[in-house]
Design an enzyme around this catalytic site. Structure first.
Site, short mmCIF file in Angstrom:
data_model
loop_
_atom_site.label_atom_id
_atom_site.label_comp_id
_atom_site.label_asym_id
_atom_site.label_seq_id
_atom_site.Cartn_x
_atom_site.Cartn_y
_atom_site.Cartn_z
N LEU A 1 -4.36 -5.39 -4.65
CA LEU A 1 -3.29 -4.39 -4.59
C LEU A 1 -1.95 -5.00 -4.12
O LEU A 1 -1.89 -5.63 -3.07
CB LEU A 1 -3.69 -3.27 -3.62
N ASP A 2 -0.89 -4.78 -4.90
CA ASP A 2 0.47 -5.20 -4.56
C ASP A 2 0.58 -6.70 -4.28
O ASP A 2 1.47 -7.14 -3.55
CB ASP A 2 0.98 -4.42 -3.33
N ALA A 3 -0.32 -7.47 -4.87
CA ALA A 3 -0.31 -8.91 -4.61
C ALA A 3 -0.07 -9.74 -5.87
O ALA A 3 -0.19 -10.95 -5.85
CB ALA A 3 -1.62 -9.32 -3.97
N GLY B 1 0.79 -1.22 0.00
CA GLY B 1 0.00 0.00 0.00
C GLY B 1 0.83 1.27 0.00
O GLY B 1 1.99 1.27 -0.39
#
Lengths: 277, 277, 277, 277
Positions: D220-222, D194
């Site tokens: 998100l960011d995964a 994040g």
């Protein structure tokens, strides 16, 4: 020591040593400019120091700590520190520690090893260190803790190293040995907190694995970080490969942290460490 | 500054600043205990400093440098430093430098680029920096040197960056810009001195390649090292792969060295550097 | 194995295994496109392999090696390899090795330790490994060598690890154990060949120190490199600091090399190594 | 390609190329022994290949993919790929990318830059690349997305690089460019997912900071991680220092990921990447 920063603070505080016949042999300082706090670690030779050793803390407190709002710790380096090692079944970290002790790299005493498993007893024998096998189950935990604490106390232990000890440390022990219990966690914290971090790392598909040495606090894997390092992995590495590669990381990272602790070069504040050079 | 170490030397020397209304905003010091030499870098705010700026060096010299045998350099940080870039045909280092300048990461002025090839002229145009193409051959070298030196002098250049400039720097330029010419060598010095280090590294079968940034001295690739780094290679890497992987190393290592130089954090002594934090 | 590259070479060579009931459990290959040489390392399960184990080399030689000009080595993994350790006075590498053996990380046998000093005899005792103290002086060297060679031969040693053994290895031993003597040199070769590399590194003012594991060849510190790594140092580090930081590098780099050797993943050609994944 | 592993699978699959006049110029394979899946990347020269280029996929599908349950992608390398760059206000990543393109390091076309801020328009001008300023607010997001998608489509974009683009990518774009949108996240994922990871890293007191390049997925960011790296920090580093040190990490890590993507060496499966050598 640390205190609010102010002009000339180094000159003021080192005056205590210089004016009283002490010879400074180490000085490292750092100013946290965001919070305006001055940090310093200083070592001096007591040979010609005119204040009696047992009165240094008192004098410094009266003359400097109170007027300048200094928070300080004073250590007289007149005996090796006493380290306890906690282990479970894995031997790589404890071997690394004992090999350093045996070679004279570290000036420490290791009066005992405590384990919740009997597996590594032979290592105690190899190095002539009493090995205390204290099983820990949910039922026996309070009793085991009491037994551990008594051993630590009887052996006048200064600090504890968890060399891959796979048990939660009870609150009472954390309280008694605040910022004196060093753990090695087999991940790059705060990634992969808790059990089986290599499995989690494998699952997530990271390209680096890490190890983190930190002081134990009540919150799991959330204590002040002392040292971290990583190694590169690829898609070819199985979980077993991560475990194997991780071992070398873990032992080196843990030993680096122990060394800094032995040298009393770690100052802990606000759940973070200042590691002096 | 550096001087023979003695008790209380920090207190003594910082007294000059504290007693005259200066506010220290940076201090880093280091004692070479082997040779008993004290090194310190200190920055202070001149706002309330009672000694006129143009007299600071004089006062410090009289009151401290002479009595305490201090060797010092004084810089007033009132204008950006002026950097010249020398290039040949490879663009990765110069692009890295100009991108940092353009983004405001570095507070420097770059009044000119000098090259022995015309190839990168477009880069000068992209960044609006005059690009001087000065061919260098054995015959024209003296003349080229004179032309280069005049350009440097006319542009009031403070320091020179050799961003993969593939020519030997003449003695006269080294003398005029002593410890102010920063080179990047594409090996982990002192391994693979001279031309074609990647070929030599490939030939020797090393498992890591490196890059070294250093100040230029008359002896080839033997000047004081500022910064080094390495990257891992394998038997699969061809010489072209080494060249490609090396480019990323070279530009980052060079830029780290330039940054430390801009910040005036490098003290050079006995062909070695002290790089302050 | 390695041979001139040609279309379909993998298919051709793996055919030997697939067609005869072998189950490939590992395959790594690499083409040196510069010299057009194909390299492959393949492991297969012999359970259902129809060629008798003691005839595999013969069959492969007749059917593939001769027709396709293949240079190959064949190992049947039916017993742990036998490692000899040579040491002098420093214990960090030998402890690292013996700890791995003791923990079951490596499936090797270590029937003997040979040393030119008596200092580390206790380590032999700790791990129940015969420790042979054979002093080496210019006068006694031939005799000492003969004694060493006899011990190695009597113990059916497969390979030798020089765990900081500070003596030149005699030609005869190199010949008998070609590419089977692993040394650790405490520098980033080819920088700082020979004695006292940390002193030389300190003198030169490098910002990284390294360690290199390589096979011993007649030319000092010039054998095929197996593994290298580095660690960062600063101007604050004394020679003693380099020695201390270097120890961690040395033992890890040496153990990584030994592991690859035990796994038979190193192919040596033209004084360089191909280290399979 | 990937398929269930079975004896002789390399020989079987490469037969398609060898038997039809193709000359293999690259082959890398890997067996996931845990799940018994075979992965291979192979490149061959089409000069003498007897199957017409536009029929290769069809033939391979019929003859191999169906019988052996092979999942494959086929790319004919007959034109540079077309990359779109998305940026916000920070220039270090885009400069690094454009410098590589300009120097010929990468054989790509970059027909457009898209930004939610006008700040970096000059960079588009410097490199002669159309710069599309498309502001994004909660209200205008759908319209902005439509405009972006049209630009991407009109320019026949193959893949998108988010060079520190500080906006969530809409689902529709992720769907259209599945595993073709490369992001750089300024932390060592999965730590500090994040916004403001450097602030979080500072707060946690880590000793290393990282950067992660990954394909964008809805979470998100995964997304699947392509490349990661770290750099060492100390207690002396302020958040601004982390930001500065992080920039060098970010640009190098992102560019390494882009390079692997351009070379089509990334195979994505189960939210993880296999990055061929």
């Amino acid at each position: 020591m640390h205190c609010p920063d102010r002009p000339g603070i180094i000159a003021i505080l080192t005056q205590f040593i210089n004016a009283n016949g002490g010879n400074i042999i180490y000085l490292d300082q750092y100013v946290d400019t965001v919070n305006s706090i001055f940090y310093m670690r200083v070592e001096w030779d007591l040979t010609d120091f005119i204040i009696p050793t047992d009165k240094i803390a008192d004098y410094f407190n009266t003359l400097y700590a109170l007027p300048y709002n200094v928070n300080f710790s004073l250590y007289v380096n007149n005996r090796p520190q006493r380290m306890a090692i906690f282990v479970s079944k894995m031997s790589h970290c404890i071997y690394d520690i004992l090999a350093r002790k045996a070679s004279g790299e570290w000036d420490v005493e290791i009066p005992l090893i405590i384990s919740n498993h009997p597996d590594l007893e032979r290592i105690g024998q190899q190095f002539n260190i009493p090995y205390h096998y204290i099983p820990v189950t949910p039922d026996t935990k309070p009793e085991a803790t009491a037994q551990q604490l008594k051993l630590l106390s009887d052996s006048k232990i200064d600090f504890i190293v968890l060399a891959r000890y796979m048990q939660i440390i009870p609150q009472e022990m954390i309280d008694r040995y605040k910022h004196r219990i060093i753990n090695i966690h087999h991940s790059f914290l705060p990634a992969f907190i808790g059990a089986k971090p290599y499995h989690a790392a494998y699952q997530r598909g990271v390209k680096l694995i890490g190890a983190t040495s930190h002081y134990v606090t009540p919150e799991l894997d959330a204590g002040p970080i002392i040292e971290q390092d990583i190694t590169r992995i690829t898609h070819r590495d199985t979980i077993n490969d991560l475990v194997r590669k991780g071992r070398d990381l873990e032992k080196i990272v843990l030993s680096r942290a122990i060394q800094k602790h032995i040298e009393r070069k770690i100052l802990t504040i606000n759940n973070k460490t200042i590691v002096f050079s």
